[in-house]
Design an enzyme around this catalytic site. Structure first.
Site, mmCIF file in Angstrom:
data_model
loop_
_atom_site.group_PDB
_atom_site.id
_atom_site.type_symbol
_atom_site.label_atom_id
_atom_site.label_comp_id
_atom_site.label_asym_id
_atom_site.label_seq_id
_atom_site.Cartn_x
_atom_site.Cartn_y
_atom_site.Cartn_z
ATOM 1 N N ALA A 191 36.028 -30.265 -45.161
ATOM 2 C CA ALA A 191 35.166 -31.353 -45.630
ATOM 3 C C ALA A 191 34.393 -30.938 -46.868
ATOM 4 C CB ALA A 191 34.226 -31.811 -44.518
ATOM 5 N N ARG A 196 23.804 -31.362 -44.680
ATOM 6 C CA ARG A 196 23.833 -32.811 -44.852
ATOM 7 C C ARG A 196 25.031 -33.383 -44.097
ATOM 8 N NH1 ARG A 196 25.596 -35.910 -50.157
ATOM 9 N NH2 ARG A 196 24.721 -37.974 -49.750
ATOM 10 N N ASN A 213 28.785 -38.523 -42.721
ATOM 11 C CA ASN A 213 28.937 -39.746 -41.943
ATOM 12 C C ASN A 213 28.562 -39.427 -40.495
ATOM 13 O OD1 ASN A 213 29.935 -41.798 -40.259
ATOM 14 N ND2 ASN A 213 31.585 -42.307 -41.681
ATOM 15 N N GLN A 225 32.418 -35.379 -33.621
ATOM 16 C CA GLN A 225 32.896 -33.989 -33.676
ATOM 17 C C GLN A 225 32.065 -33.108 -32.752
ATOM 18 O OE1 GLN A 225 35.332 -32.159 -35.565
ATOM 19 N NE2 GLN A 225 36.141 -34.219 -35.543
ATOM 20 N N GLY A 274 29.446 -27.951 -42.519
ATOM 21 C CA GLY A 274 30.596 -27.859 -41.596
ATOM 22 C C GLY A 274 30.193 -28.216 -40.185
ATOM 23 N N VAL A 275 30.896 -29.189 -39.592
ATOM 24 C CA VAL A 275 30.480 -29.704 -38.285
ATOM 25 C C VAL A 275 31.487 -29.452 -37.169
ATOM 26 C CG1 VAL A 275 29.123 -31.556 -39.331
ATOM 27 C CG2 VAL A 275 31.470 -32.014 -38.654
ATOM 28 N N GLU A 333 33.526 -26.923 -35.909
ATOM 29 C CA GLU A 333 33.677 -25.781 -35.018
ATOM 30 C C GLU A 333 32.421 -25.528 -34.193
ATOM 31 O OE1 GLU A 333 36.524 -23.643 -35.212
ATOM 32 O OE2 GLU A 333 37.373 -24.040 -37.183
#
Ligand SMILES: Cc1cc2nc3c(=O)[nH]c(=O)nc-3n(C[C@@H](O)[C@@H](O)[C@H](O)COP(=O)(O)OP(=O)(O)OC[C@H]3O[C@@H](n4cnc5c(N)ncnc54)[C@H](O)[C@@H]3O)c2cc1C
Ligand code: FES
Ligand code: FES
Lengths: 490, 763
Positions: free
Chosen positions: B515, B653, B656, B663, B727-728, B730
């Protein structure tokens, strides 16, 4: 005799006389028809990615049920309406409210489970105008999602039940009358069907009488009711079956009747049907059924199949044995009735003679004032095979002593089996903590359970004893009955 | 270049970055219109079915394929006898031995369930039937079936993974309070609902592969190397992936078999790995064990952590599941030493499964921290805050952003932690014991370069094009939002094309890095497109803006106009038409200027060699989270129900929230599965995975999942990525299992140190 089955697939009438007895609906849809919206995730009824609806004529009219296409055989579809995810969106491409809700709530992530969830939710939407949270959870039990965490999917179900626009856009409500008419016309040709391919035969008998005659001639045929066991023999163990007799359409085997003393359940009654009827009659049994498989398995699997299959961990025999049920076996020549517990001879061996089939099971109603409970313990709460399943049926006499007691367990021995030593240790004694505590050890005389990956032998022994204690606590004035006890809290 | 101001994420449902925009591909997915790899309508297709070994170690002496070859419809049976003419491909980092032959159907058997033959037939049914007829004879040797096998040994120390500072042993020995315990995690599997498999087709020397792929460019390289053909000759197509979780980022041996069979037979081949085969066709998370010793003062100040861990790997290759990955990061500790060993056993080579390393590492550390809290009688939240790490002790660098304190305090507040009584077994609900526990998690920010193409078309619509993938995490959607924001058009007007190695290069969708990488590239390309469009509008002789005297223009809501002024306002379509253009195209990547040649592209898009770790720069960059869990335990039967979860995340940040929250929840439920259900059971004699199906390898169902409240406490971190995210994907799973184990201890007084926490461990 006729040589092809007929059914409706989405909007189209299908006649087929060229399939083998173990060809699954899923392979037919995906490989032959290229209807690839229906997914394959496991091919054994566990994940629900393959969920489609099958509509059939019942006494209550045309009824659509979610089923697992991966273990549903083509031969079992005569006279039904198969509905896949491709049939849902409007002709202009507008999403069905069920689909829209899943989009809006983010109920789809990788999307592979999604068509299956769409169909499960659609099945619920059609059959239940105002589902409760519990109804929704029940409807979703048979669908696994590894991505979303389920919550958005449950939300979608809640949202869509509050939003029911006019039924005209819904393909099944819109075409209801025509579909009924078509299905009636298929059913009006009441012929036995035999479809043969490469020497392998699928037999769809016209009636129970025809079934018993065919079985007399073909005693080695495999009977397939809901296919929730047999389906796995094929997809998991790769067994070849020939010939196969399909009986899931025989409504004669699907009645539940009850009088003052007895509830009679036809062998072909599905779990879902039984659930509707038994929840009122014997609530503990109804709740047990809600924990068998997922909704798809409950729509397909039958009480008779669960008994006939003879598994030591089938969930239906223990409670029915505890209730003192009797099993009726039938051949083309006649019937015999035995105590259900006597049907299970040894591991993998049942008292079913050549040419016999299970016709019905008669369950005595629990006596007025008696206590009946059944408990299922499994690693995973839903959609899991029991580590053990215990049922207790107790009648106290006027002095508070144990007048009658029947206890039966699954998962504790090579067959579903009564705990006769425990019963003996309780009978005639005061129903008290002391009596129960003393009787616990008698379980060790009744059962020498095995260790497998569902549970260790030690666990099973201890949990069985604790179930007796739990049953005592509940009957001896514990304020509320423990519902699905692991789930008790709201 | 125009600099866009970042907007704070909020609850708006609009299509700008930060909005709760519904996923773009939702319609395709809910209608069954999304086409996955095994559903590609390829003509003239034949079917391959794998035959897997039934021993764990030894040699294939002979394969009797006579009956199978004679079976109806069978075209060929491939066995170890056949030289498929393949070469070993490079590893993830681009290292490759020269001209080494690759035998995907080997003679040497190194694990049970290894592919050793493949049957190709006209129909799937025929291939499946014939596969049953293949008879393999073996010469067996004694396998090592797992970490506990007496012949497994202690394992080999991996020097690279040893971390230390201070004198941990001495400080531990001198500490007032000392705890020591061993923690274990079993083999775990990805179990994406889409099983693996592929469809392959050759046209001359050109190969097209439809295969679920977390990394189209990386996988294309692998195939090209196997077959010794130019990378451009391979096209991996993967528009939809039915879940990956780390398992779909590389070509496996069966992929090579299918492609080789297709070439030999001159027909397209489809190979569907069956669900049971998926348990050995590629590796899940390796089993681990770790011993943790913590020394602390009486008032709970950490003095030392000594950590010794090990994970199993295969006898073929090393894949360390780093038990020490989170240990140095979570707390302030003046003395630390961690070591990790690798123990080769007869298994398929393990792979990356959601938060590799961090996950088992956090299970150990976060369990141990709560053990310490009971040893000194201090609330575990307080203990964590007391030892809060104000900087990264390992690298010595400051954190870029670290909102873990906020995660802990906000999470505690929402959860109601202050109402907890610390004593185990002190909270009840009717007959059930209630327990509360905490588990923290972390995952590093990995940075990689990527490339994207933006097209503004004559009708004013916008296309975003990249070889990056979307396995459900929402790449399609956030890229539409990114382009929409930069170009000032509604996100509905943006079309996103992904999942094809013939499109601009992108890094792997793994390690939560895609992302950040791909939004950066799209942002850059879109900004360039915007600048070009504005330039044309100001300068083109046919543009109505030419004579306005404006020196810049604004684009918003799909219209381009003079800022704050009277003057023309056109839709993009009107402008495109006025200036006579049917497209504006900009392709940009995020590689630095001096290192932007073809070799750099190859290295960046098809290997992981250029990926920057969390401390590559002057800062230490990570995502963080804190999970608060409530369990209810029925002690008579050992049943555990997770009844409540509150998790607070610092992932920078959020582009969405709708996607990110999902996730996180997905990670949390995988953590619930890991804590209570998931465990690969290995037959100790034959090294076979016993529960290799979805009925017996239990993943959570809806009923296992309580209400999960997820909270974002992150702030934009522009050191971590262009748009400020960290990063979301993992981090969500990290810390869940220990939070549950801690809650179970609090409820029952029983400390379960080996996952999963099954019935019998509590009765
Ligand atoms: C995902 C999944 C989850 C499940 N979970 C549970 C669970 O939680 N608990 C549980 O107990 N079971 C469970 N089962 C198995 C359960 O669904 C079956 O045992 C079911 O009850 C069998 O009924 P059926 O109609 O599907 O039988 P079939 O599969 O059609 O047949 C089963 C056997 O019975 C024979 N048979 C069927 N009907 C008759 C008859 N009238 N006369 C003589 N023989 C007959 C068949 O020849 C066959 O040997 C599960 C199955 C699946 C796929
Ligand atoms: S494919 Fe999983 S239930 Fe049918
Ligand atoms: S969305 Fe991926 S499995 Fe449900």
């Amino acid at each position: 005799m006729s040589e092809a089955i007929r059914f409706i697939l989405n909007g189209e009438e299908v006649t087929r006389g060229d399939f083998g007895p173990t060809e699954t609906l899923l392979d037919y849809l995906r490989l032959r028809r290229r209807l690839t919206g229906t997914k394959e995730g496991c091919a054994e009824g566990d994940c629900g990615a393959c969920t489609v609806l099958v509509g059939r004529l019942t006494e209550q009219g045309l009824r659509y049920e979610s089923v697992n296409a991966c273990i549903r055989f083509l031969g079992s579809l005569h006279g039904t309406h198969v509905v896949t995810v491709e049939h849902l969106a409007g002709r202009d491409g507008a999403l069905h409210p069920v689909q829209q809700a899943l989009v809006d709530t983010h109920g789809s992530q990788c999307g592979f489970c999604t068509p299956g969830f769409v169909m499960s939710l659609y099945g619920l939407w059609l059959s239940n105008q105002a589902p409760t949270r519990a109804d929704i959870e029940s409807a979703l039990q048979g669908n696994l999602c590894r991505c979303t965490g389920y919550e958005p999917i449950v939300k979608a179900a809640e949202q869509v039940s509050q939003n029911r626009p006019s039924s005209l856009f819904d393909p099944l409500e819109r075409d209801h009358i025509q579909i009924m008419a078509k299905l009636w016309s298929i059913h009006s040709e009441a012929d036995t069907i035999v479809v043969e391919k490469d020497g392998a035969r699928s037999i769809v008998p016209a009636s129970v009488a025809a079934f018993s005659d065919i079985l007399a001639e073909e005693p080695d045929a495999t009977i397939v009711a809901g296919a929730t066991d047999v389906g796995l023999w094929v997809t998991k163990q790769m067994r070849l079956l020939n010939p196969v007799i399909f009986i899931n359409h025989l409504t004669e085997l699907q009645s539940v009747t009850s009088d003052e003393t007895t509830i009679t359940i036809g062998a072909g009654v599905s779990y879902a049907q039984a659930f509707d009827l038994l929840t009122d009659e014997i609530s503990s049994l109804g709740r047990l059924i809600d924990r068998i498989g997922g909704q798809q398995v409950r729509n397909m699997g039958t009480i008779g199949g669960n008994i006939a299959n003879g598994s030591p961990i089938g969930d239906i025999p223990p409670p029915l044995i505890a209730l003192g049920a009797e099993l009726t076996l039938r051949t083309h020549a006649g019937r015999r009735t035995i105590a259900l517990e006597d049907y299970f001879l040894a591991y993998g061996k049942q008292d079913r003679l050549q040419g016999e089939f299970v016709e019905k099971v008669c369950v005595p109603r629990p006596a007025e004032g008696s206590h009946f409970a059944v408990y299922k313990i499994s690693k995973r709460r839903d959609e899991d095979i029991s580590a053990l399943c215990g049922a207790f049926n107790l009648t106290l006499d006027a002095e508070g002593k144990v007048g009658k007691i029947r206890i039966a367990f699954g998962g504790m021995a090579a067959t579903p089996k009564r705990a006769k030593h425990v019963e003996e240790a309780l009978l005639g004694k005061e129903w008290s903590w002391e009596t129960v505590s003393a009787a616990r050890n008698a379980f060790d005389e009744d059962y020498t359970p095995l260790t497998d990956w569902r549970a260790t032998a030690e666990y099973r022994s201890l949990a069985a004893k604790n179930l007796l204690t739990r049953f005592f606590l509940e009957t001896a004035g514990a304020p509320t009955e423990l519902r699905r006890f692991e789930l008790e809290e709201a | 270049m125009t600099i866009m101001e970042t907007r704070k994420h909020g609850d708006a449902a609009d299509g700008m970055v930060g909005g709760r925009f519904s996923r773009l591909d939702g319609k395709l997915k809910t209608t069954g219109g999304a086409t996955y790899a095994l559903e590609q309508p390829v003509k003239n297709l034949v079917h391959a079915v794998l035959v897997q070994s039934t021993i764990a170690a030894g040699r294939v002496v002979a394969v009797d394929a006579g009956k199978a070859k004679a079976a109806p419809g069978v075209l060929s049976v491939f066995t170890p006898e056949d030289d498929l003419g393949l070469l070993v491909a490079s590893d993830w980092f681009g290292n490759r031995p020269d001209n080494q032959p690759f035998h995907p159907l080997p003679r040497e058997v190194s694990f049970n369930g290894q592919a050793i033959a493949a049957v190709v037939a006209e129909t799937l049914e025929q291939a499946t039937e014939a596969a049953k007829l293949v008879k393999v004879s073996y010469e067996e040797t004694q396998p090592v079936t797992g970490l506990d096998d007496p012949n497994a040994g202690e394992g080999r120390l991996v020097d690279m993974l040893s971390v230390g500072w201070g004198d941990a042993e001495a400080a531990y020995a001198a500490a007032d309070i000392r705890i020591e315990a061993e923690y274990r995690t079993p083999r775990e599997y990805h179990v994406p609902i889409e099983p693996h498999g592929l469809t392959v087709k050759w046209e001359g020397d050109f190969l097209t592969v439809w295969e679920p792929s977390q990394w189209t460019h990386g996988m294309a390289r692998t195939y090209a190397e196997w077959f010794n053909i130019p990378a451009d000759n391979v096209r991996i197509v993967s528009p939809f992936i039915g879940g990956g979780f780390g398992s779909k980022a590389m070509g496996y041996t069966y992929s090579a078999v299918a492609a080789a069979a297709a070439r030999k037979l001159g027909r397209p081949v489809k190979l569907a790995v069956t669900r049971p085969q998926t348990f050995t066709a590629y590796g899940g998370r390796a089993a681990t064990r770790q011993t943790i010793r913590i020394g602390a003062t009486k008032d709970g100040v950490l003095q030392a952590i000594v950590h010794r861990g090990a994970s199993e790997t295969s006898v073929l290759a090393d894949f360390p599941e780093q038990t020490g990955a989170a240990t140095p990061l979570l707390y302030a500790v003046p003395n630390l030493s961690t070591q990790h060993r690798l123990v080769p056993v007869n298994t398929v080579t393990p792979g990356a499964l959601r938060a590799p390393g961090k996950n088992p590492s956090a299970f150990g550390l976060e369990s141990a921290i709560e053990e310490l809290s009971y040893a000194i009688g201090m609330d575990p939240l307080e203990l964590r805050l007391r030892n809060y790490a104000d900087h990264d002790y390992q690298s010595g660098k400051p954190w870029s952003t670290r909102q873990l304190r906020e995660a802990l305090t906000v999470g505690a507040e929402v959860f109601g932690w202050s109402k907890r009584s610390h004593e185990p077994r002190s909270m009840r609900d009717g007959r059930q014991l209630v327990g509360w526990g905490i588990g923290c998690g972390t995952f590093p920010v990995l940075k990689a370069a990527s490339e994207a193409l933006i097209r503004i078309l004559g009708d004013g619509s916008v296309e975003v094009v990249s070889g990056a993938i979307d396995m459900g995490q929402g790449t399609y959607t956030i890229l539409a939002q990114t382009a929409a924001e930069v170009l000032g058009v509604p996100a509905e007007q943006v079309d996103v094309k992904l999942g094809d190695s013939s499109l601009p290069g992108a890094t792997v969708a793994g390690g939560s890095m895609l992302a950040g990488a791909i939004t950066g590239a799209v942002h850059k390309a879109a900004t360039a497109a915007r600048d070009e469009l504005i330039g044309l509008a100001l300068n083109d002789s046919n543009s109505p803006f030419r004579d306005t005297g404006a020196n810049t223009l604004v684009i918003a809501d799909g219209r381009i106009s003079v800022p704050r002024g009277e003057g023309p306002s056109l839709t993009l379509a009107e402008l495109m038409s006025a200036i006579g253009r049917d497209r504006i195209e900009t392709q940009r990547n995020t590689l630095p200027e001096g290192a932007n040649g073809p070799e750099d592209h190859k290295r960046s898009w098809t290997t992981m060699a250029n990926i920057e770790g969390p401390t590559a720069g002057d800062l230490s960059m990570h995502s963080w989270c804190a999970h608060f869990v409530e369990v209810k335990v029925d002690e008579d039967f050992g049943t555990v129900r997770v009844s409540r979860v509150v998790s607070a995340f610092d992932c920078g940040r959020i582009y969405n929230p709708k996607l990110a929250e999902s996730q996180w929840r997905g990670g949390i439920i995988m953590g619930i599965g890991q804590a209570l259900l998931e465990e690969g059971l290995i037959d100790e004699r034959f090294g076979r995975v016993i529960n290799n199906n979805m009925g017996d390898y239990l993943v959570p169902t809806n009923a296992d999942i309580p209400h999960i409240q997820v909270i974002s406490v992150g702030i934009p971190d522009h050191d971590a990525s262009v748009l400020g995210g960290k990063g979301v994907g993992e981090v969500g799973i990290v810390g869940v299992a220990p939070a549950i184990a801690n809650a179970v201890f609090h409820a029952t007084g029983k400390r379960v140190r080996d996952l999963p926490i099954t019935l019998e461990k509590l009765i």
